[in-house]
Design a protein around this motif. Structure first.
Motif, PDB file in Angstrom:
ATOM      1  N   HIS A  73       0.854  -1.191   0.000  1.00  0.00           N
ATOM      2  CA  HIS A  73       0.000   0.000   0.000  1.00  0.00           C
ATOM      3  C   HIS A  73       0.890   1.241   0.000  1.00  0.00           C
ATOM      4  CE1 HIS A  73      -2.862  -3.000   1.336  1.00  0.00           C
ATOM      5  NE2 HIS A  73      -3.816  -2.141   1.028  1.00  0.00           N
ATOM      6  N   ILE A  74       0.491   2.225  -0.803  1.00  0.00           N
ATOM      7  CA  ILE A  74       1.239   3.481  -0.894  1.00  0.00           C
ATOM      8  C   ILE A  74       0.263   4.652  -0.773  1.00  0.00           C
ATOM      9  CG2 ILE A  74       3.113   2.538  -2.288  1.00  0.00           C
ATOM     10  CD1 ILE A  74       0.683   4.775  -3.998  1.00  0.00           C
ATOM     11  N   ALA A  75       0.794   5.817  -0.449  1.00  0.00           N
ATOM     12  CA  ALA A  75       0.032   7.060  -0.514  1.00  0.00           C
ATOM     13  C   ALA A  75       0.722   7.934  -1.544  1.00  0.00           C
ATOM     14  CB  ALA A  75      -0.006   7.755   0.835  1.00  0.00           C
ATOM     15  N   ALA A  76      -0.054   8.462  -2.474  1.00  0.00           N
ATOM     16  CA  ALA A  76       0.487   9.315  -3.531  1.00  0.00           C
ATOM     17  C   ALA A  76      -0.404  10.540  -3.667  1.00  0.00           C
ATOM     18  CB  ALA A  76       0.544   8.561  -4.855  1.00  0.00           C
ATOM     19  N   PHE A  77       0.177  11.621  -4.163  1.00  0.00           N
ATOM     20  CA  PHE A  77      -0.619  12.824  -4.360  1.00  0.00           C
ATOM     21  C   PHE A  77      -0.761  13.127  -5.837  1.00  0.00           C
ATOM     22  CE2 PHE A  77       3.554  14.744  -4.777  1.00  0.00           C
ATOM     23  CZ  PHE A  77       3.351  15.757  -5.702  1.00  0.00           C
TER      24      PHE A  77
END
Length: 128
Positions: free
Chosen positions: A31-35
């Motif tokens: 899982h990643i967080a990206a903008f």
């Protein structure tokens, strides 16, 4: 590594994320967080799962849909939203998540049934 602990470590597991570093290591399924920047120039962050590693700088990411405004709850969309994502867009990786099941009951009609209903509606409109 960034750590954000839950209110009570005995009740809930700690939420752990790993900051994006100079020596990136990415794994399919993480899982990643990206903008990204929306049409109004506002940066928004999204939760996703790495589907494939295209190159050292590009990841194929399947993004989830935010439920509510605080970013705590996410669901899988009805149709996959997979986008190639530059690693420069990543805010965090290897995010620890908790999954729970909720059921969404759906039904589907055959195309012929939909056509027959549309024809019936057309006939009704001509009668009125």
């Amino acid at each position: 590594m960034l750590h954000a602990l839950s209110e009570s470590e005995n009740q809930k597991p700690a939420t752990i994320i790993e900051a994006v570093s100079e020596e990136p290591t990415y794994r399919i399924g993480d899982h990643i967080a990206a903008f990204s920047v929306n049409n109004f120039g506002v940066r928004e962050w999204f939760l996703g799962i790495i589907e494939n590693i295209i190159s050292p700088n590009i990841l194929s990411v399947s993004y989830l849909k935010r439920m509510g405004s605080n970013g705590q709850n996410w669901v899988f969309p009805e149709e996959s939203e997979i986008h190639n994502t530059d690693v420069d867009q990543l805010l965090a990786k290897k995010i620890c998540t908790r999954y729970f099941c909720s059921t969404r009951t759906r039904c589907s009609l055959q195309e012929e049934t939909v056509d027959a209903i549309e024809d019936a509606l057309t006939q009704k409109q001509h009668q009125l």
